[in-house]
Design an enzyme around this catalytic site. Structure first.
Site, short mmCIF file in Angstrom:
data_model
loop_
_atom_site.label_atom_id
_atom_site.label_comp_id
_atom_site.label_asym_id
_atom_site.label_seq_id
_atom_site.Cartn_x
_atom_site.Cartn_y
_atom_site.Cartn_z
CB CYS A 105 -0.95 0.01 1.19
SG CYS A 105 -0.12 0.08 2.79
CG ASP B 177 -0.27 3.41 3.84
OD1 ASP B 177 -0.16 4.16 2.86
OD2 ASP B 177 -1.36 3.00 4.26
CB CYS C 100 -4.77 3.96 5.29
SG CYS C 100 -4.53 2.70 6.55
CB CYS D 28 -3.61 -0.64 8.90
SG CYS D 28 -4.53 -0.81 7.35
FE1 FES Z 1 -1.53 0.77 4.21
FE2 FES Z 1 -3.47 0.80 5.97
S1 FES Z 1 -3.66 0.63 3.84
S2 FES Z 1 -1.35 0.69 6.33
#
Ligand code: FES
Length: 138
Positions: free
Chosen positions: A34, A36, A59, A103
């Site tokens: 993702c 992140d 997110c 996450c």
């Molecule tokens: Fe990447 Fe939540 S979608 S940590």
């Protein structure tokens, strides 16, 4: 409602956001899928986590779980912080949707990554204590 009140609260009003300039341990972990990224700063005194701050580029669930993770480890011993699981973070937030569980793994691993850095700075091999830091794979 997809998200619990607590998740929404920690997302819109995250606790302990920021950096600790003279941190004793700094960890960073990302999720390649993702994209992140979470950074965790710890102040440690006599095996007690006296302060914890984070920066999350990610997110809403990543922000909420890192906020809750810092709240859960502040004032705790390193041992207790090492026992912090992503499930405990999720429970403290009254749950997360299944697709967002990964996450919370980012928050768990960010804490471990910062503790690993703490031991490295002390000249202690973190691997036998902290174990491997795993990037969430989902
Ligand atoms: Fe990447 Fe939540 S979608 S940590």
């Amino acid at each position: 409602m997809l998200y619990s009140e607590k998740v929404l609260d920690h997302f819109s009003n995250p606790r302990n956001v920021g950096e600790i300039e003279d941190a004793d341990g700094v960890g960073e972990i990302g999720n390649a899928k993702c994209g992140d990224i979470m950074k965790m700063y710890l102040k440690i005194d006599n095996n007690i986590i006296t302060d914890a701050k984070f920066k999350t580029f990610g997110c809403g669930a990543a922000v909420a779980t890192s906020s809750m993770a810092t709240e859960l480890i502040k004032g705790k011993s390193i041992d207790d912080a090492l026992k912090l699981t992503n499930q405990a973070v999720v429970e403290a937030l009254d749950g997360l949707p299944a697709v967002k569980i990964h996450c919370s793994v980012l928050a768990e691993q960010a804490v471990r990554s910062a503790l690993s850095d703490y031991y490295t700075r002390q000249g202690i091999d973190p691997l036998p204590i902290v174990g491997e830091i795993k990037e969430p794979e989902e």
